[in-house]
Design a protein around this motif. Structure first.
Motif, short mmCIF file in Angstrom:
data_model
loop_
_atom_site.label_atom_id
_atom_site.label_comp_id
_atom_site.label_asym_id
_atom_site.label_seq_id
_atom_site.Cartn_x
_atom_site.Cartn_y
_atom_site.Cartn_z
N GLY A 241 0.82 -1.21 0.00
CA GLY A 241 0.00 0.00 0.00
C GLY A 241 0.85 1.26 0.00
O GLY A 241 0.59 2.21 -0.75
N ALA A 242 1.88 1.27 0.83
CA ALA A 242 2.77 2.44 0.89
C ALA A 242 3.54 2.61 -0.42
O ALA A 242 3.77 3.73 -0.87
CB ALA A 242 3.75 2.28 2.05
N VAL B 139 11.96 -2.88 1.53
CA VAL B 139 10.80 -2.67 0.66
C VAL B 139 10.88 -3.58 -0.56
O VAL B 139 9.92 -4.26 -0.92
CB VAL B 139 10.71 -1.19 0.21
N ARG B 140 12.04 -3.62 -1.19
CA ARG B 140 12.21 -4.44 -2.39
C ARG B 140 12.07 -5.93 -2.07
O ARG B 140 11.54 -6.70 -2.87
CB ARG B 140 13.56 -4.13 -3.03
N ALA C 132 10.35 3.58 1.58
CA ALA C 132 11.17 3.25 2.75
C ALA C 132 11.17 4.41 3.75
O ALA C 132 11.03 4.20 4.96
CB ALA C 132 12.59 2.93 2.32
N ALA C 133 11.30 5.63 3.24
CA ALA C 133 11.32 6.80 4.13
C ALA C 133 9.98 6.95 4.86
O ALA C 133 9.94 7.27 6.05
CB ALA C 133 11.63 8.06 3.33
N SER C 134 8.88 6.70 4.15
CA SER C 134 7.56 6.85 4.76
C SER C 134 7.29 5.79 5.82
O SER C 134 6.47 5.99 6.71
CB SER C 134 6.46 6.80 3.69
N MET C 135 7.99 4.65 5.72
CA MET C 135 7.77 3.54 6.65
C MET C 135 8.91 3.40 7.66
O MET C 135 8.89 2.48 8.48
CB MET C 135 7.63 2.23 5.87
N SER C 136 9.88 4.31 7.59
CA SER C 136 11.05 4.24 8.48
C SER C 136 11.74 2.89 8.39
O SER C 136 12.06 2.26 9.41
CB SER C 136 10.63 4.53 9.93
N THR C 137 11.94 2.45 7.17
CA THR C 137 12.66 1.20 6.94
C THR C 137 13.66 1.42 5.81
O THR C 137 13.88 2.56 5.39
CB THR C 137 11.67 0.06 6.60
#
Length: 203
Positions: free
Chosen positions: A121-122, A144-145, A134-139
């Motif tokens: 979703g993000a 993400v990949r 990644a920045a929006s999820m702090s990961t």
């Protein structure tokens, strides 16, 4: 929604629609070879189409909605004195049958846990940009990949075509054949990714 494009003179309209339909499904380089035109011409035509309808061609949900409208028109035709075939998109996507389909489509992902659905979703909310996701999820982008790759066998199709190692294809180069069902399912189930403001304002 597509009325500004559909009321153009027929030759101009057909040229733009044909390029747009192809450009939403396959990479622009392939479209340029198929049509015998420069890749920049493909991009220019597609950009013009999105500007005419007041949407951002870099926005995933904009591309998905436009592609859906084109498919509706291909099947049902278009009456420029009637209702825009995409104007009731929200109503169509939240119908009970659509919600049931979305739940079934996303079920394999839910079995893995919430993190995978949240990541997908993000990723769509961030227009398939792994760095921004990644920045929006702090990961990390690598995480993400990894989630994107793990979704492929569960959904029985490649979520992010061309995803290799730690690279993702340019957002403009994503064909929608893989993204469209995932985007529809997530929207029908969660209301995200959000519909562009310009489309929400359409009567």
């Amino acid at each position: 929604m597509l009325r500004p494009l559909l009321v153009l003179p027929s030759a101009q309209r057909n040229q733009l629609l044909h390029t747009l339909e192809l450009g939403l499904e396959v990479q622009h380089k392939a479209v340029s070879r198929l049509l015998g035109i420069h890749r920049n011409t493909v991009t220019h035509r597609i950009t013009r189409c999105f500007r005419l309808v007041g949407l951002d061609r870099h926005h995933v949900m904009s591309k998905v909605v436009v592609s859906a409208a084109l498919k509706i028109i291909a099947v049902h035709g278009y009456d420029d004195t009637g209702t825009d075939p995409a104007s009731d998109f929200t109503e169509m996507m939240t119908a009970p049958d659509m919600r049931s389909w979305a739940e079934a489509f996303l079920e394999p992902l839910k079995d893995v846990g919430g993190d995978l659905l949240l990541t997908l979703g993000a990723w769509l909310e961030n227009n398939t940009d792994a760095e921004h996701t990644a920045a929006s999820m702090s990961t990390s982008p690598a995480a993400v990949r990894a989630h994107l790759r793990s979704a492929t066998p569960l959904m029985q199709h490649e979520v992010a075509p061309g995803l290799v190692a730690d690279q993702t294809p340019d957002g403009d180069e994503h064909g929608l054949s893989a993204l469209r069902p995932l985007t529809f399912a997530l929207y029908a189930s969660t209301g995200l990714p959000a519909i562009p403001a310009a489309l929400r304002a359409t009567p």
